[in-house]
Design an enzyme around this catalytic site. Structure first.
Site, PDB file in Angstrom:
ATOM      1  N   SER A 166       6.112  10.614 -12.639  1.00  0.00           N
ATOM      2  CA  SER A 166       5.926  10.428 -11.193  1.00  0.00           C
ATOM      3  C   SER A 166       4.535  10.774 -10.686  1.00  0.00           C
ATOM      4  O   SER A 166       4.261  10.595  -9.499  1.00  0.00           O
ATOM      5  CB  SER A 166       6.979  11.232 -10.420  1.00  0.00           C
ATOM      6  OG  SER A 166       8.210  10.543 -10.427  1.00  0.00           O
ATOM      7  N   LYS A 218       2.902   8.039  -8.695  1.00  0.00           N
ATOM      8  CA  LYS A 218       2.999   7.854  -7.241  1.00  0.00           C
ATOM      9  C   LYS A 218       1.741   8.329  -6.509  1.00  0.00           C
ATOM     10  O   LYS A 218       1.549   7.972  -5.343  1.00  0.00           O
ATOM     11  CB  LYS A 218       4.239   8.568  -6.705  1.00  0.00           C
ATOM     12  CG  LYS A 218       5.548   7.986  -7.239  1.00  0.00           C
ATOM     13  CD  LYS A 218       6.755   8.679  -6.645  1.00  0.00           C
ATOM     14  CE  LYS A 218       8.044   8.070  -7.147  1.00  0.00           C
ATOM     15  NZ  LYS A 218       8.437   8.557  -8.476  1.00  0.00           N
ATOM     16  N   SER A 225       9.409  12.341  -4.253  1.00  0.00           N
ATOM     17  CA  SER A 225       9.142  11.439  -5.367  1.00  0.00           C
ATOM     18  C   SER A 225      10.218  10.364  -5.480  1.00  0.00           C
ATOM     19  O   SER A 225      10.710  10.055  -6.569  1.00  0.00           O
ATOM     20  CB  SER A 225       9.035  12.223  -6.680  1.00  0.00           C
ATOM     21  OG  SER A 225       8.260  11.533  -7.619  1.00  0.00           O
TER      22      SER A 225
END
Length: 294
Positions: A71, A74, A131
Site C-alpha cells: 500500500s 497509494k 488505505s
C-alpha cells in the site's frame, strides 16, 4: 519558500541520491557497535534513512533491490490526486463514482456499493489513513479512465520525480508480480510529496477520520507514539512483509525513514524507530544487522 526554490531543492536531493549510489554501496561501518536483529529475511528486508533537508543518505541496506510496495503504492495515487487538485481538474468537493470493479476490491476498504460516489477530500483521507483499496480504484478510474491507464501514468510520474526502479500496475498496491519498487524510490516519493505539496501534507499526519458518522482509525502507529514523526504511509501484502515510510520533523531536523519487509507491524515500527533514533544521535554508531531465518 517559493515553489521554484522548493523544486530546485528537490532536484538537488534526487541528484545527491544518484551520486551516493555511485560512491557508496552502504553507509554502515565495518566496525559496528553491535549486532541488531532485522525482523525479516534478506529477500524482503530493505531500508534507507535520508536527511530530507540535504538529501544526505545516513543509512541504507538493500535500498535499490526490487521490493513489492504494497500500500505504499497509494503514495503515488495521492501524488496524482494532489496534482489534479493543483491543476483544477479536481476540487475537494468533486464526487467520484464507484464502479463494480472498484467496489469488488478486497479489504482494506470502505465497502462502497457500485454506483455510490465519494468526494475527493474523503477519498484522500481514506487512502492516507485507512488505505482503502476500493477508493484507490475509484480514483484511478476517475482520473485515468481505467486503472491500467492510471497505473501507466503513475509509472511515468515515478520516472519524472527520480524513481528509477519502480513500476506500478495498479493504484492500490494489491498483489501483482510485475509491480515493484525500491526503498530508495519510496524515500524519493516521500520527499517529493512534501516538497511539491506541502499544503496537503497534513493528510499524512491524520490517525483517523469520520465516515458516515463512524470513526475510521488508521494503521500508522508511529504517529503519536514517536515524538517528531508526522507521517506518512504503511503497507502490507504477504509477498512484501510489513512496509513503512516515516517522516520526522522536529528540532531543526527533517528525516525520511523507509523500512520494508518486516515480519509484523510491531517489528517494523520498532526497527524504524531504532533507525530514526540512531540517525538523530550526535555520533550515531553504524549497526551491523543479523537477519532472522523466519
Amino acid at each position: 519558500m517559493s515553489s521554484a526554490r522548493l523544486f530546485t531543492l528537490f532536484q538537488k536531493i534526487v541528484a545527491s541520491f544518484a551520486l551516493l549510489a555511485l560512491v557508496s554501496g552502504c553507509t554502515t561501518s565495518s566496525t559496528p557497535e553491535q549486532v541488531l536483529s532485522v525482523p525479516a529475511s534478506p529477500q524482503k528486508y530493505a531500508a534507507i534513512v535520508v536527511d530530507a533537508r540535504t538529501g544526505k543518505q545516513l543509512f541504507e541496506m538493500n535500498s535499490t533491490a526490487p521490493r513489492f510496495p504494497a500500500s505504499l503504492t497509494k503514495m503515488m495515487t495521492l501524488y496524482l490526486m494532489f496534482e489534479a487538485l493543483e491543476s483544477g481538474r479536481l476540487t475537494k468537493e468533486t464526487q467520484m463514482p464507484v464502479s463494480v470493479h472498484a467496489a469488488s476490491q478486497p479489504p482494506t476498504k470502505l465497502r462502497f456499493r457500485p454506483g455510490e460516489t465519494i468526494d475527493v477530500d474523503t477519498a484522500i483521507r481514506a487512502l492516507a489513513v485507512k488505505s482503502a483499496n476500493d477508493v484507490a480504484v475509484a480514483v484511478a478510474e476517475y482520473l485515468g479512465g481505467s486503472e491500467e491507464a492510471f497505473a501507466a501514468a503513475m509509472t511515468a510520474k515515478a520516472r519524472q520525480v527520480g524513481m528509477r526502479g519502480t513500476v506500478f500496475r495498479n493504484a492500490s498496491g494489491l498483489p501483482d508480480e510485475a509491480q515493484h519498487t525500491t526503498a530508495r524510490d519510496m524515500a524519493v516519493l516521500g520527499l517529493a510529496l512534501r516538497t511539491h505539496f506541502p499544503q496537503y501534507y497534513y493528510y499524512f499526519s491524520a490517525t483517523d477520520f469520520m465516515f458516515r458518522g463512524k470513526l475510521v482509525r488508521g494503521h500508522n502507529d508511529m504517529l503519536g507514539r514517536v515524538p517528531g514523526v508526522d507521517g506518512i504511509k504503511t503497507g502490507y501484502i504477504r509477498a512484501s512483509g510489513f512496509n513503512i515510510v516515516t517522516s520526522y520533523d522536529a528540532g531543526g531536523k527533517r528525516l525520511v525513514v523507509v523500512v520494508m519487509g518486516a515480519d509484523s507491524a510491531r517489528e517494523r515500527n520498532a526497527h524504524a524507530e531504532m533507525l530514526l533514533q540512531r540517525a538523530l544521535s550526535p555520533s550515531p554508531a553504524k549497526p551491523q544487522f543479523a537477519f532472522s531465518d523466519r
